[in-house]
Design a protein around this motif. Structure first.
Motif, PDB file in Angstrom:
ATOM      1  N   LYS A   1     -12.196 -23.033  51.084  1.00  0.00           N
ATOM      2  CA  LYS A   1     -12.674 -23.114  52.376  1.00  0.00           C
ATOM      3  C   LYS A   1     -11.825 -22.465  53.537  1.00  0.00           C
ATOM      4  CE  LYS A   1     -15.125 -27.577  51.164  1.00  0.00           C
ATOM      5  NZ  LYS A   1     -15.245 -28.849  51.262  1.00  0.00           N
ATOM      6  N   LEU A   2     -10.667 -22.402  53.497  1.00  0.00           N
ATOM      7  CA  LEU A   2      -9.772 -21.843  54.524  1.00  0.00           C
ATOM      8  C   LEU A   2     -10.078 -20.367  54.654  1.00  0.00           C
ATOM      9  CD1 LEU A   2      -6.243 -23.423  53.945  1.00  0.00           C
ATOM     10  CD2 LEU A   2      -7.866 -24.037  55.725  1.00  0.00           C
ATOM     11  N   LEU A   3     -10.752 -19.878  53.516  1.00  0.00           N
ATOM     12  CA  LEU A   3     -10.817 -18.468  53.790  1.00  0.00           C
ATOM     13  C   LEU A   3     -12.298 -18.132  54.681  1.00  0.00           C
ATOM     14  CD1 LEU A   3      -9.841 -16.842  50.402  1.00  0.00           C
ATOM     15  CD2 LEU A   3      -9.081 -16.417  52.489  1.00  0.00           C
ATOM     16  N   ARG A   4     -13.159 -19.120  55.018  1.00  0.00           N
ATOM     17  CA  ARG A   4     -14.394 -18.867  55.471  1.00  0.00           C
ATOM     18  C   ARG A   4     -14.431 -18.536  56.926  1.00  0.00           C
ATOM     19  NH1 ARG A   4     -17.370 -23.982  52.126  1.00  0.00           N
ATOM     20  NH2 ARG A   4     -16.921 -23.162  50.256  1.00  0.00           N
ATOM     21  N   ASN A   5     -14.519 -17.362  57.346  1.00  0.00           N
ATOM     22  CA  ASN A   5     -14.632 -17.302  58.790  1.00  0.00           C
ATOM     23  C   ASN A   5     -15.668 -16.155  59.094  1.00  0.00           C
ATOM     24  OD1 ASN A   5     -13.370 -15.017  57.986  1.00  0.00           O
ATOM     25  ND2 ASN A   5     -11.559 -15.396  59.362  1.00  0.00           N
ATOM     26  N   HIS A   6     -15.879 -15.428  60.208  1.00  0.00           N
ATOM     27  CA  HIS A   6     -16.755 -14.491  60.313  1.00  0.00           C
ATOM     28  C   HIS A   6     -16.351 -13.153  59.394  1.00  0.00           C
ATOM     29  CE1 HIS A   6     -19.102 -11.154  62.373  1.00  0.00           C
ATOM     30  NE2 HIS A   6     -17.694 -10.811  62.661  1.00  0.00           N
ATOM     31  N   VAL A   7     -15.159 -12.485  59.378  1.00  0.00           N
ATOM     32  CA  VAL A   7     -14.710 -11.613  58.754  1.00  0.00           C
ATOM     33  C   VAL A   7     -15.070 -11.647  57.442  1.00  0.00           C
ATOM     34  CG1 VAL A   7     -13.111  -9.777  58.545  1.00  0.00           C
ATOM     35  CG2 VAL A   7     -13.303 -10.897  60.896  1.00  0.00           C
ATOM     36  N   THR A   8     -14.560 -12.700  56.821  1.00  0.00           N
ATOM     37  CA  THR A   8     -14.477 -12.988  55.536  1.00  0.00           C
ATOM     38  C   THR A   8     -16.268 -13.063  54.976  1.00  0.00           C
ATOM     39  OG1 THR A   8     -14.319 -15.367  55.765  1.00  0.00           O
ATOM     40  CG2 THR A   8     -12.523 -14.075  55.009  1.00  0.00           C
ATOM     41  N   LYS A   9     -16.977 -13.423  55.878  1.00  0.00           N
ATOM     42  CA  LYS A   9     -18.447 -13.481  55.626  1.00  0.00           C
ATOM     43  C   LYS A   9     -18.820 -11.966  55.472  1.00  0.00           C
ATOM     44  CE  LYS A   9     -21.055 -16.347  57.875  1.00  0.00           C
ATOM     45  NZ  LYS A   9     -21.825 -16.986  58.665  1.00  0.00           N
ATOM     46  N   VAL A  10     -18.262 -11.086  56.185  1.00  0.00           N
ATOM     47  CA  VAL A  10     -18.731  -9.759  55.981  1.00  0.00           C
ATOM     48  C   VAL A  10     -18.359  -9.102  54.884  1.00  0.00           C
ATOM     49  CG1 VAL A  10     -18.282  -7.305  57.026  1.00  0.00           C
ATOM     50  CG2 VAL A  10     -18.629  -9.214  58.592  1.00  0.00           C
ATOM     51  N   ILE A  11     -17.015  -9.672  54.400  1.00  0.00           N
ATOM     52  CA  ILE A  11     -16.575  -9.302  52.966  1.00  0.00           C
ATOM     53  C   ILE A  11     -17.334  -9.793  51.936  1.00  0.00           C
ATOM     54  CG2 ILE A  11     -14.633  -9.620  51.337  1.00  0.00           C
ATOM     55  CD1 ILE A  11     -14.000  -7.332  53.316  1.00  0.00           C
ATOM     56  N   ALA A  12     -17.702 -10.922  52.137  1.00  0.00           N
ATOM     57  CA  ALA A  12     -18.676 -11.633  51.202  1.00  0.00           C
ATOM     58  C   ALA A  12     -20.033 -10.927  50.908  1.00  0.00           C
ATOM     59  CB  ALA A  12     -18.968 -13.066  51.479  1.00  0.00           C
ATOM     60  N   CYS A  13     -20.467 -10.265  52.141  1.00  0.00           N
ATOM     61  CA  CYS A  13     -21.758  -9.619  52.107  1.00  0.00           C
ATOM     62  C   CYS A  13     -21.578  -8.328  51.492  1.00  0.00           C
ATOM     63  CB  CYS A  13     -22.387  -9.311  53.670  1.00  0.00           C
ATOM     64  SG  CYS A  13     -22.980 -11.020  54.284  1.00  0.00           S
ATOM     65  N   PHE A  14     -20.473  -7.570  51.606  1.00  0.00           N
ATOM     66  CA  PHE A  14     -20.196  -6.145  50.768  1.00  0.00           C
ATOM     67  C   PHE A  14     -20.079  -6.659  49.421  1.00  0.00           C
ATOM     68  CE2 PHE A  14     -16.792  -4.367  48.761  1.00  0.00           C
ATOM     69  CZ  PHE A  14     -17.114  -3.145  48.397  1.00  0.00           C
ATOM     70  N   CYS A  15     -19.503  -7.646  49.078  1.00  0.00           N
ATOM     71  CA  CYS A  15     -19.339  -7.783  47.624  1.00  0.00           C
ATOM     72  C   CYS A  15     -20.717  -8.340  46.971  1.00  0.00           C
ATOM     73  CB  CYS A  15     -18.284  -8.913  47.271  1.00  0.00           C
ATOM     74  SG  CYS A  15     -16.757  -8.520  47.575  1.00  0.00           S
TER      75      CYS A  15
END
Length: 392
Positions: A39-53
């Motif tokens: 959960k500590l990895l969840r923020n705006h930028v990691t959401k962008v990475i998640a969308c890419f993946c």
């Protein structure tokens, strides 16, 4: 006849294609699982990475199925589906890479307090714009089987660059400029300040820009190969590099993200080494990773919002900034002489640095001023990753 029944003539290229597809899917799944579990990895930028993946995985999965079944060879719907998946999926991944560069730039340089407000535009851009190239490709009847997959035919070089590689070069150029500006900003902040660990600067500077390096390396051979193909030349070595690197970009981007985030590699390291502990191996290392897998800065990953402030000479003032991105977190903490109201933050890389603002020189102050004026600082947390992937 499917791949499992008989391997086509271009065996090496095809084996690399499948290996790259499978590794890319595994890498993207690892990152998505990391977001889900940590959960500590969840923020705006990691959401962008998640969308890419997620986009990369959704592209690679049908591509792998079509390659294994070899149904696209005879044209028809499977061939068109293959071309759609490649064109739309790769283009969307590139755009998510651009959005990653934009987000990091806005958070660190512009100190945008609410980057989440841009997300709706990211969705529209990344999942809407690729439709244009895909529709034009289909409308102009350019789709053909081109060796290991279906895509724009060899005789349509103009469409290849107009609909695909031209936009790629533009996206990469804009991303590189934004990353360069961000890197320069952090460099100036660090080298104009007081730091006991300036030698660490190159480490997190690299982690700020490595995702764009991966982006270029994985696609440069594809661009060169298509230029050479347009000259009616088809060198096997270049085609192999094109096939493997462009398709495996999702994998290398995922490796980059995990490498740059200690929380992520501690988590996966502890899980992997658990298997070996049953046989008495790596017990101490596994316990250490398990103990420290959540030893991450809680502030940036609970929120990606920073505090915007004024600048002096292009550098931060005494307003704190918390910028989180995907590749790295490096805490630039206050100087010991400052007012002790700064929150103590754990640094993922052990980089605790103190910096003076360019406009503040303690040697030029009187003794009374020194008691009143604080050293200008900022807390920058950098984490970057990611980018476009495809198999054209």
């Amino acid at each position: 006849m499917g791949l499992l029944d008989g391997i086509p003539a271009n065996e090496t290229s095809l084996v690399l294609l499948l290996f790259a597809d499978f590794s890319s899917m595994l890498g993207c799944m690892a990152v998505l699982i990391g977001f889900w579990r940590l959960k500590l990895l969840r923020n705006h930028v990691t959401k962008v990475i998640a969308c890419f993946c997620a986009t990369s995985f959704c592209k690679d999965f049908p591509s792998t199925i079509l390659t294994l079944t070899n149904t696209a060879v005879n044209g028809g719907f499977p061939c068109y589906l293959y071309a759609i998946v490649i064109t739309y999926g790769s283009f969307a991944c590139w755009l998510w890479t651009l959005c990653l560069a934009i987000s990091i730039y806005m958070l660190i340089v512009k100190r945008e307090p609410e980057p989440e407000r841009f997300e709706k535009y990211y969705y529209l851009l990344c999942w809407g714009l690729p439709l244009i190239s895909t529709i034009v490709m289909l409308a102009k009847n350019t789709v053909q089987f081109v060796g290991n997959w279906c895509w724009i035919g060899v005789s349509f070089t103009g469409y290849r660059f107009g609909l695909f590689y031209g936009p790629f070069l533009f996206i990469w150029a804009i991303s590189a400029v934004l990353v360069g500006l961000t890197s320069r900003y952090t460099y100036v902040v660090i080298h104009n300040g007081v730091s006991d660990n300036k030698e660490k600067h190159l480490t997190y500077q690299f982690k700020l820009i490595n995702y764009i390096i991966v982006f270029l390396v994985c696609w440069v051979f594809a661009v060169v190969n298509r230029i050479v193909n347009g000259l009616n030349m088809f060198p096997p070595a270049l085609n192999i590099l094109h096939t493997y690197l462009s398709v495996s970009h999702g994998f290398w981007a995922s490796v980059t993200f995990i490498y740059n985030n200690p929380l992520m590699w501690r988590y996966f390291g502890a899980k992997i080494l658990t298997v070996f502990t049953f046989f008495g191996y790596f017990t101490d290392v596994q316990k250490k990773l398990e103990k420290n897998k959540n030893n991450n800065n809680p502030s940036p990953y609970s929120s990606s919002r920073g505090t915007s402030g004024k600048t002096m000479g292009g550098h931060p003032t005494d307003n704190d900034v918390q910028c989180s991105s995907d590749m790295e977190q490096c805490s630039l903490e206050r100087h010991p002489n400052m007012v002790n109201n700064q929150q103590n933050l754990n640094n993922n890389y052990g980089l605790q640095q103190n910096y003076n603002d360019e406009g503040s020189s303690s040697s030029s102050l009187s003794s009374s001023d020194e008691e009143k004026q604080t050293v200008e600082m900022q807390n920058i947390q950098i984490s970057t990753s990611t980018n476009g992937q495809g198999n054209n």
